[in-house]
Design an enzyme around this catalytic site. Sequence first.
Site, PDB file in Angstrom:
ATOM      1  N   SER A   4       0.913  -1.267  -0.002  1.00  0.00           N
ATOM      2  CA  SER A   4      -0.021  -0.181   0.025  1.00  0.00           C
ATOM      3  C   SER A   4       0.722   1.190   0.121  1.00  0.00           C
ATOM      4  O   SER A   4       1.991   1.131   0.463  1.00  0.00           O
ATOM      5  CB  SER A   4      -0.894   0.038   1.261  1.00  0.00           C
ATOM      6  OG  SER A   4      -0.137   0.334   2.311  1.00  0.00           O
ATOM      7  N   LYS A   5       0.073   2.286  -0.229  1.00  0.00           N
ATOM      8  CA  LYS A   5       0.966   3.671  -0.177  1.00  0.00           C
ATOM      9  C   LYS A   5       1.518   3.741   1.118  1.00  0.00           C
ATOM     10  O   LYS A   5       2.673   4.315   1.319  1.00  0.00           O
ATOM     11  CB  LYS A   5      -0.101   4.867  -0.624  1.00  0.00           C
ATOM     12  CG  LYS A   5       0.292   6.029  -0.514  1.00  0.00           C
ATOM     13  CD  LYS A   5      -0.432   7.108  -0.771  1.00  0.00           C
ATOM     14  CE  LYS A   5      -1.143   7.660   0.657  1.00  0.00           C
ATOM     15  NZ  LYS A   5      -0.241   8.669   1.400  1.00  0.00           N
ATOM     16  N   ARG A   6       0.616   3.382   2.062  1.00  0.00           N
ATOM     17  CA  ARG A   6       1.332   3.463   3.423  1.00  0.00           C
ATOM     18  C   ARG A   6       2.645   2.799   3.744  1.00  0.00           C
ATOM     19  O   ARG A   6       3.555   3.350   4.560  1.00  0.00           O
ATOM     20  CB  ARG A   6       0.427   3.358   4.514  1.00  0.00           C
ATOM     21  CG  ARG A   6      -0.171   4.462   5.435  1.00  0.00           C
ATOM     22  CD  ARG A   6      -1.385   3.921   6.168  1.00  0.00           C
ATOM     23  NE  ARG A   6      -2.644   3.771   5.528  1.00  0.00           N
ATOM     24  CZ  ARG A   6      -3.403   2.801   5.591  1.00  0.00           C
ATOM     25  NH1 ARG A   6      -3.085   1.851   6.368  1.00  0.00           N
ATOM     26  NH2 ARG A   6      -4.508   2.726   4.707  1.00  0.00           N
TER      27      ARG A   6
END
Length: 529
Positions: free
Chosen positions: A286-288
């Site tokens: 994920s972007k996170r």
Amino acid sequence: MNINKVRVRFAPSPTGGLHLGGVRTVLFNYLFAKHHNGDFILRIEDTDQTRFVEGAEDYIYQCLEWCGLQPDESPKHGGPFAPYKQSERKAIYKQYAEQLIAQGNAYYAFETPAELEQIRSDEKINNFQYNIWTRVNQKMKNSIVLGEEKTKELINNGTPYVIRAKMPDWKDLEKTIPDYREKLVETGENPFKKTVTDLVRGTLELDYANVDDKVLLKADGMPTYHLAVVVDDYLMKISHAFRGEEWLPSLPLHVFLWDNLFGLENMPQWAHLPLILKPDGNGKLSKRDGDRLGFPVFAMDWTDPKTNEKTIGFKERGFLPEAFINMLAMMGWNDGTDKEIFSLEELVTAFSMERVHKAGAKFDYEKAKWFNHEWIKKTTDYRLLTIVKPILEDAGINIDDDKKLVTIIGLVKDRCTFLADFIQQSVFFFKQPENIDVAAIKPKWNEQKNLFFAELIRAYELTQFWKHDELEKEFKEIAAVNEIKAGELMLPFRIMLVGGKFGPHVFNIAEVLGKQETLSRIKYCLKLL
Ligand code: GLU
């Protein structure tokens, strides 16, 4: 299916940054299409108006352009099946929803979102679903319970409604296949199950019985993704539909719609592509994860227009599109050999969907950097010029001589992992270094070395051919005459020219700097020592 031409599509909902998994979906679509001389279509799936994000559509075009994966047809490029943006095709979908109603494969439902909420709390069910069991409950306000007349009356009164898929139940089956019970006993064939072939996953058995009655047409007249994707794949003559494996749970509904609207024989060939996983393999990247571990996940910088939060992209981090594409191709595919470096053209030739792996591919940032380094080395100096020049100029380096920069690029590119590394690796060719690491020379500095450089200045002043081999020859001769090991003089010489202990071969540096600049840097440094 009788396919005349391979036609594939990438169908993003423009809601934000383009994840590298999304780019890989684009890539596999593109490679497959080009391998088969087919068409690659970009369709914008923007029917969910609540998720509209300013600038997200333009951003997709920019990303595809940067990657060199240009669509043959798209909202921007046009094409024979325009419009390619679903919000502009609103009028098309309703007739198909109504066709399904007429066939008994869909029904009207009049509950408002608030009423559905109420049902959820009354029934104490969190994830209440409209399905074969609940749709017949007498409390429900839908055309199955209310009957034809009441339904017409509500519609004529302007009561808002949605159209839902009516997933088949046993009674429906009895109507269409009167002897299904015998058949079931006889053949063991479960009529709720359908099998489809997925080019990556092989035979998939889909079970309609587990699917709820999804909304197909919303109260605002817009189709949901499910109806729109099937209708448009049909109308746009899509031959193969490749998408991320997160869409697998929607497949039974899509097959159901194909079956009842256009016939399974006309359905595209499916391939559900494996996920790109976190570096430790635990779940989808994920972007996170990128924020946490310090690497990009989006293709290009994306700024969320609502929060102004900026997320770094591969482009701005200093990746070449060739490297980015190559790395993505190798995540989930290989050509069956050890070959890892592929240009886009080579990928087009070598690609086949059968060689895409089923298992998710772990993202490895070190490997991504390796690809970039390899591609920087492999890319011609002239192509790098167009990319590196603006980067240097942005860093305040004034480039007045492209030929000189091409030479420098050739000298330093082996040392660059990111494009921004060209700044540090070439700034000293253009500007006298601000900091000179004299501390690295001082401990071993002596009068003999001082004399050597004084003599070198005199010799270089007379040098006719300012070429690296000539300069090296003279340097070594003077060192020999003075009985100093040339090796001991190399580091001071480098620091005088570069400021630090890095850079390409020092005589190449001197050649590019030219006589005057080389001598002035030596003289300047001798004063500091
Ligand atoms: N609109 C869907 C998405 O945002 C497309 C899925 C598909 O390709 O069917 O990913």
